[in-house]
Design a protein around this motif. Structure first.
Motif, PDB file in Angstrom:
ATOM      1  N   LEU A 363       0.821  -0.961  -0.120  1.00 58.11           N
ATOM      2  CA  LEU A 363       0.052  -0.077   0.028  1.00 58.11           C
ATOM      3  C   LEU A 363       0.973   1.390   0.085  1.00 58.11           C
ATOM      4  CD1 LEU A 363      -2.849  -1.077   2.673  1.00 58.11           C
ATOM      5  CD2 LEU A 363      -3.219  -0.712   0.095  1.00 58.11           C
ATOM      6  N   ASN A 364       2.003   1.211   0.802  1.00 63.38           N
ATOM      7  CA  ASN A 364       2.785   2.280   0.464  1.00 63.38           C
ATOM      8  C   ASN A 364       4.255   1.902   0.522  1.00 63.38           C
ATOM      9  OD1 ASN A 364       4.186   4.754   0.808  1.00 63.38           O
ATOM     10  ND2 ASN A 364       3.626   5.085   3.190  1.00 63.38           N
ATOM     11  N   PRO A 365       4.842   1.855  -0.771  1.00 65.97           N
ATOM     12  CA  PRO A 365       6.202   1.257  -1.023  1.00 65.97           C
ATOM     13  C   PRO A 365       7.388   2.180  -0.213  1.00 65.97           C
ATOM     14  CG  PRO A 365       5.011   1.292  -2.986  1.00 65.97           C
ATOM     15  CD  PRO A 365       4.080   2.082  -1.919  1.00 65.97           C
ATOM     16  N   ALA A 366       6.964   3.326  -0.057  1.00 63.38           N
ATOM     17  CA  ALA A 366       8.032   4.037   0.819  1.00 63.38           C
ATOM     18  C   ALA A 366       7.926   4.025   2.264  1.00 63.38           C
ATOM     19  CB  ALA A 366       7.615   5.634   0.597  1.00 63.38           C
ATOM     20  N   PHE A 367       7.237   3.371   2.923  1.00 63.63           N
ATOM     21  CA  PHE A 367       6.980   2.979   4.252  1.00 63.63           C
ATOM     22  C   PHE A 367       8.152   1.934   4.470  1.00 63.63           C
ATOM     23  CE2 PHE A 367       3.993   1.137   7.748  1.00 63.63           C
ATOM     24  CZ  PHE A 367       4.822   2.094   8.678  1.00 63.63           C
ATOM     25  N   HIS A 368       9.051   2.372   5.034  1.00 62.10           N
ATOM     26  CA  HIS A 368      10.221   1.715   5.214  1.00 62.10           C
ATOM     27  C   HIS A 368      10.113   0.533   6.610  1.00 62.10           C
ATOM     28  CE1 HIS A 368      10.731   4.419   8.486  1.00 62.10           C
ATOM     29  NE2 HIS A 368      11.435   3.777   9.247  1.00 62.10           N
ATOM     30  N   GLN A 369       9.188   0.844   7.522  1.00 63.26           N
ATOM     31  CA  GLN A 369       9.235   0.086   8.588  1.00 63.26           C
ATOM     32  C   GLN A 369       8.365  -1.253   8.369  1.00 63.26           C
ATOM     33  OE1 GLN A 369      10.382   1.068  11.755  1.00 63.26           O
ATOM     34  NE2 GLN A 369      10.432  -1.299  11.914  1.00 63.26           N
ATOM     35  N   ALA A 370       7.627  -1.123   7.255  1.00 70.92           N
ATOM     36  CA  ALA A 370       6.716  -2.376   6.838  1.00 70.92           C
ATOM     37  C   ALA A 370       7.860  -3.479   6.312  1.00 70.92           C
ATOM     38  CB  ALA A 370       5.818  -2.178   5.902  1.00 70.92           C
ATOM     39  N   PRO A 371       8.517  -3.025   5.245  1.00 68.33           N
ATOM     40  CA  PRO A 371       9.683  -4.207   4.728  1.00 68.33           C
ATOM     41  C   PRO A 371      10.546  -4.488   5.801  1.00 68.33           C
ATOM     42  CG  PRO A 371       9.833  -2.129   3.879  1.00 68.33           C
ATOM     43  CD  PRO A 371       8.603  -2.223   4.454  1.00 68.33           C
ATOM     44  N   TYR A 372      11.027  -3.811   6.603  1.00 66.35           N
ATOM     45  CA  TYR A 372      12.041  -4.214   7.810  1.00 66.35           C
ATOM     46  C   TYR A 372      11.300  -5.287   8.775  1.00 66.35           C
ATOM     47  CZ  TYR A 372      15.274  -4.165  11.521  1.00 66.35           C
ATOM     48  OH  TYR A 372      16.165  -4.218  12.268  1.00 66.35           O
ATOM     49  N   ASN A 373      10.099  -4.793   9.146  1.00 70.37           N
ATOM     50  CA  ASN A 373       9.126  -5.731  10.205  1.00 70.37           C
ATOM     51  C   ASN A 373       9.085  -7.229   9.334  1.00 70.37           C
ATOM     52  OD1 ASN A 373       9.628  -3.733  11.810  1.00 70.37           O
ATOM     53  ND2 ASN A 373       7.257  -3.978  12.664  1.00 70.37           N
ATOM     54  N   LEU A 374       8.651  -7.210   8.216  1.00 65.93           N
ATOM     55  CA  LEU A 374       8.511  -8.342   7.314  1.00 65.93           C
ATOM     56  C   LEU A 374       9.590  -9.061   7.259  1.00 65.93           C
ATOM     57  CD1 LEU A 374       6.869  -9.834   5.361  1.00 65.93           C
ATOM     58  CD2 LEU A 374       7.338  -8.463   3.652  1.00 65.93           C
ATOM     59  N   ALA A 375      10.864  -8.660   6.907  1.00 64.62           N
ATOM     60  CA  ALA A 375      12.150  -9.303   6.999  1.00 64.62           C
ATOM     61  C   ALA A 375      12.393 -10.159   8.333  1.00 64.62           C
ATOM     62  CB  ALA A 375      13.345  -8.353   6.709  1.00 64.62           C
ATOM     63  N   CYS A 376      11.942  -9.268   9.429  1.00 64.15           N
ATOM     64  CA  CYS A 376      12.266 -10.112  10.695  1.00 64.15           C
ATOM     65  C   CYS A 376      11.351 -11.204  10.930  1.00 64.15           C
ATOM     66  CB  CYS A 376      11.769  -8.910  11.952  1.00 64.15           C
ATOM     67  SG  CYS A 376      12.885  -7.515  11.982  1.00 64.15           S
ATOM     68  N   VAL A 377      10.011 -11.003  10.456  1.00 65.27           N
ATOM     69  CA  VAL A 377       9.284 -12.162  10.892  1.00 65.27           C
ATOM     70  C   VAL A 377       9.412 -13.155   9.960  1.00 65.27           C
ATOM     71  CG1 VAL A 377       7.270 -11.399   9.415  1.00 65.27           C
ATOM     72  CG2 VAL A 377       6.732 -12.681  11.421  1.00 65.27           C
ATOM     73  N   LEU A 378       9.706 -13.118   8.570  1.00 60.37           N
ATOM     74  CA  LEU A 378      10.171 -13.881   7.810  1.00 60.37           C
ATOM     75  C   LEU A 378      11.504 -14.811   7.877  1.00 60.37           C
ATOM     76  CD1 LEU A 378       9.375 -12.222   4.316  1.00 60.37           C
ATOM     77  CD2 LEU A 378       7.893 -14.279   5.259  1.00 60.37           C
ATOM     78  N   ALA A 387      12.889 -13.011   3.010  1.00 61.07           N
ATOM     79  CA  ALA A 387      13.215 -11.958   4.141  1.00 61.07           C
ATOM     80  C   ALA A 387      14.435 -10.933   3.951  1.00 61.07           C
ATOM     81  CB  ALA A 387      13.903 -12.825   5.378  1.00 61.07           C
ATOM     82  N   LEU A 388      15.584 -11.448   2.836  1.00 60.36           N
ATOM     83  CA  LEU A 388      16.657 -10.805   2.432  1.00 60.36           C
ATOM     84  C   LEU A 388      16.091  -9.897   1.529  1.00 60.36           C
ATOM     85  CD1 LEU A 388      19.114 -13.624   2.179  1.00 60.36           C
ATOM     86  CD2 LEU A 388      19.131 -11.415   3.890  1.00 60.36           C
ATOM     87  N   THR A 389      15.070 -10.143   0.793  1.00 69.18           N
ATOM     88  CA  THR A 389      14.528  -9.334  -0.367  1.00 69.18           C
ATOM     89  C   THR A 389      13.712  -8.144   0.407  1.00 69.18           C
ATOM     90  OG1 THR A 389      14.135 -11.027  -2.044  1.00 69.18           O
ATOM     91  CG2 THR A 389      12.795  -9.003  -2.351  1.00 69.18           C
ATOM     92  N   ALA A 390      13.118  -8.404   1.482  1.00 69.08           N
ATOM     93  CA  ALA A 390      12.454  -7.460   2.084  1.00 69.08           C
ATOM     94  C   ALA A 390      13.378  -6.781   2.926  1.00 69.08           C
ATOM     95  CB  ALA A 390      11.243  -7.971   3.313  1.00 69.08           C
ATOM     96  N   LEU A 391      14.516  -7.073   3.509  1.00 63.90           N
ATOM     97  CA  LEU A 391      15.480  -6.209   4.160  1.00 63.90           C
ATOM     98  C   LEU A 391      16.212  -5.376   3.204  1.00 63.90           C
ATOM     99  CD1 LEU A 391      16.859  -5.642   6.939  1.00 63.90           C
ATOM    100  CD2 LEU A 391      18.388  -7.481   6.235  1.00 63.90           C
ATOM    101  N   GLU A 392      16.514  -5.945   2.023  1.00 63.25           N
ATOM    102  CA  GLU A 392      17.166  -4.990   1.138  1.00 63.25           C
ATOM    103  C   GLU A 392      16.349  -3.633   0.737  1.00 63.25           C
ATOM    104  OE1 GLU A 392      19.108  -5.400  -3.308  1.00 63.25           O
ATOM    105  OE2 GLU A 392      17.831  -6.908  -2.709  1.00 63.25           O
ATOM    106  N   ARG A 393      15.084  -3.934   0.631  1.00 60.51           N
ATOM    107  CA  ARG A 393      14.185  -2.641   0.440  1.00 60.51           C
ATOM    108  C   ARG A 393      14.181  -1.874   1.477  1.00 60.51           C
ATOM    109  NH1 ARG A 393      12.824   1.152  -2.798  1.00 60.51           N
ATOM    110  NH2 ARG A 393      10.759   1.883  -2.669  1.00 60.51           N
ATOM    111  N   ALA A 394      14.077  -2.153   2.835  1.00 60.92           N
ATOM    112  CA  ALA A 394      14.122  -1.426   3.942  1.00 60.92           C
ATOM    113  C   ALA A 394      15.151  -0.681   4.003  1.00 60.92           C
ATOM    114  CB  ALA A 394      13.619  -2.360   5.167  1.00 60.92           C
ATOM    115  N   LEU A 395      16.242  -1.476   3.791  1.00 61.97           N
ATOM    116  CA  LEU A 395      17.566  -0.722   3.771  1.00 61.97           C
ATOM    117  C   LEU A 395      17.970   0.360   2.793  1.00 61.97           C
ATOM    118  CD1 LEU A 395      20.072  -3.469   5.010  1.00 61.97           C
ATOM    119  CD2 LEU A 395      18.806  -1.755   6.446  1.00 61.97           C
ATOM    120  N   GLU A 396      17.357   0.181   1.415  1.00 63.63           N
ATOM    121  CA  GLU A 396      17.304   1.215   0.508  1.00 63.63           C
ATOM    122  C   GLU A 396      16.746   2.219   0.884  1.00 63.63           C
ATOM    123  OE1 GLU A 396      15.614  -0.677  -2.741  1.00 63.63           O
ATOM    124  OE2 GLU A 396      17.756  -1.830  -3.387  1.00 63.63           O
ATOM    125  N   LEU A 397      15.588   2.203   1.606  1.00 69.79           N
ATOM    126  CA  LEU A 397      14.750   3.264   1.987  1.00 69.79           C
ATOM    127  C   LEU A 397      15.323   4.133   3.071  1.00 69.79           C
ATOM    128  CD1 LEU A 397      11.044   1.601   1.870  1.00 69.79           C
ATOM    129  CD2 LEU A 397      12.079   3.429   0.471  1.00 69.79           C
TER     130      LEU A 397
END
Length: 427
Positions: A363-378, A387-397
């Motif tokens: 819903l909001n690709p610029a919301f960094h906390q969502a992919p970061y938390n997703l990486a944690c739970v995955l 998990a690594l794909t989600a973490l990569e996006r979070a760290l890019e943001l």
């Protein structure tokens, strides 16, 4: 305000000298600044419009962005708060990267400016407008007015200022302009020898707000209509202060003043509760947000904010119930999906938590906390590639999350993966 949804306040914003910045900064740095701009703008817009939500999604037009609001005050407050928040971000994060530019250029690079107008937004179906960029006169007017704004300024047409509820905007008359963008109009008053040109619009620079009257005024005997008038004035003034991070305590006092004058003002209770959550005054935050929900039970954002306060207080069951209600009311509210994910995580419902984080991210690709938390739970679920794909996006943001990722126990299972080392190695 007219109930015809074709007529709405519109805000056009852009970043000045963006092409100069693109040519002077590394691509990844420039991209980070643009992501920050999107994040700050969306956060500000959704907070301003929390009670009813935005009437249409923001639209990107290449060099600028269009935001639509339900009320003239929402549009003006959004423009003022966004300009103030961006100025702080620019000072702290952008200016240190502009050392290679001449001083004259660095003063104008990536500064926010905005224009606010009210009028007929579209003549056709809105989806067709969004896809074909078929600008109506109102949108063109906002764009032309924006081109007249200096870096850091907010300009508003007389049309939108005449429709505001707030009475204490600090404005400066700037003359008239041609909304069609034709030959330049002179910013002079009409004279007997030089009558007004047909179609020219008066505009003003909006420089902030002044405190309303009423602080310390006795409420006994004050007519109800006057109390509500003062409540609205204090509400808009307090919201303006939320754009100035050093004024958060003043904003809290302003919202308290608003609900003192009008205890039925749901949006004031909501904003008061949100600020109290930030200040970790959680009992008071919960009480304010429960009052907001009681007054406006179908406002999804109010339930989402209550969920955040309950989560901060350690009431994960209550947080989950409030977040789930917010999702039922508005499945496209990313904060509701995210808050529900947090509550589910704490209740060991990891698979559904991952689904909620994923949806929030979509819903909001610029919301960094969502992919970061997703990486944690995955990571905990041992779905490592995802998990690594989600973490990569979070760290890019948000590259500053690298330090947190290295210490986060929820990511421990990723530490031996070569890709994790690549993602968390700072250059």
């Amino acid at each position: 305000m007219t109930p015809d949804r074709s007529y709405l306040p519109v805000v056009f914003t852009d970043l000045t000298a963006s092409k100069l910045a693109a040519g002077s900064l590394p691509d990844y740095v420039y991209a980070e600044f643009l992501r920050a701009h999107s994040r700050i703008a969306l956060e500000t817009a959704r907070r301003v419009s929390a009670e009813r939500g935005l009437p249409h999604k923001p639209t990107n037009l290449g060099d600028g962005n269009l935001f639509f609001f339900n009320e003239a005050d929402e549009a003006l407050i959004f423009a003022l708060c966004l300009t103030a928040r961006w100025a702080a971000y620019r000072r702290d994060s952008i200016l240190p990267c502009l050392g290679g530019l001449p001083e004259a250029d660095s003063r104008r690079v990536l500064r926010m400016r905005g224009a606010v107008h009210f009028g007929l937004i579209h003549h056709e179906d809105f989806e067709e407008f969004a896809s074909e960029l078929n600008l109506s006169r109102a949108l063109n007017t906002a764009h032309v007015l924006n081109t007249r704004a200096e870096p850091g300024e907010v300009l508003a047409s007389e049309t939108v200022l005449s429709l505001t509820e707030g009475r204490f905007y600090d404005v400066e008359h700037r003359g008239r302009f041609d909304p069609l963008g034709g030959d330049s109009a002179e910013d002079t008053e009409d004279t007997a020898d030089e009558p007004a040109r047909t179609g020219l619009l008066t505009h003003f620079a909006v420089q902030g707000m002044s405190p309303p009257p009423g602080a310390g005024e006795a409420l006994v005997g004050l007519p109800k209509a006057q109390r509500r008038r003062l409540a609205r004035d204090w509400y808009w003034y307090a919201f303006y202060l939320t754009g100035v991070r050093t004024a958060i305590l003043e904003a809290v006092a302003g919202f308290r003043r608003a609900v003192e004058y009008n205890p039925e003002m749901a949006r004031a209770w909501n904003n008061l509760g949100s600020l109290l959550t930030e200040l970790a005054d959680l009992d008071a935050a919960q009480a304010a947000l429960e009052r907001a929900v009681e007054l406006k039970p179908r406002a999804a954002a109010f339930h989402a904010n209550l969920s955040a306060a309950l989560y901060a207080a350690g009431d994960f069951g209550g947080a989950g119930e409030a977040a789930r209600r917010a999702v039922e009311l508005d499945p496209d509210l990313e904060t509701a999906q995210f808050n529900l994910g947090n509550a589910l995580w704490e209740q060991d419902c990891l698979e559904e938590a991952a689904e909620r984080y994923q949806r929030s991210w979509e819903l909001n690709p610029a919301f960094h906390q969502a992919p970061y938390n997703l990486a944690c739970v995955l990571s905990v679920l041992e779905r490592f590639d995802e998990a690594l794909t989600a973490l990569e996006r979070a760290l890019e943001l948000r590259p500053e999350l690298i330090a947190r990722a290295l210490e986060d126990d929820d990511l421990t299972k990723l530490h031996d993966h070569p890709r994790f080392a690549e993602l968390t190695t700072e250059i």
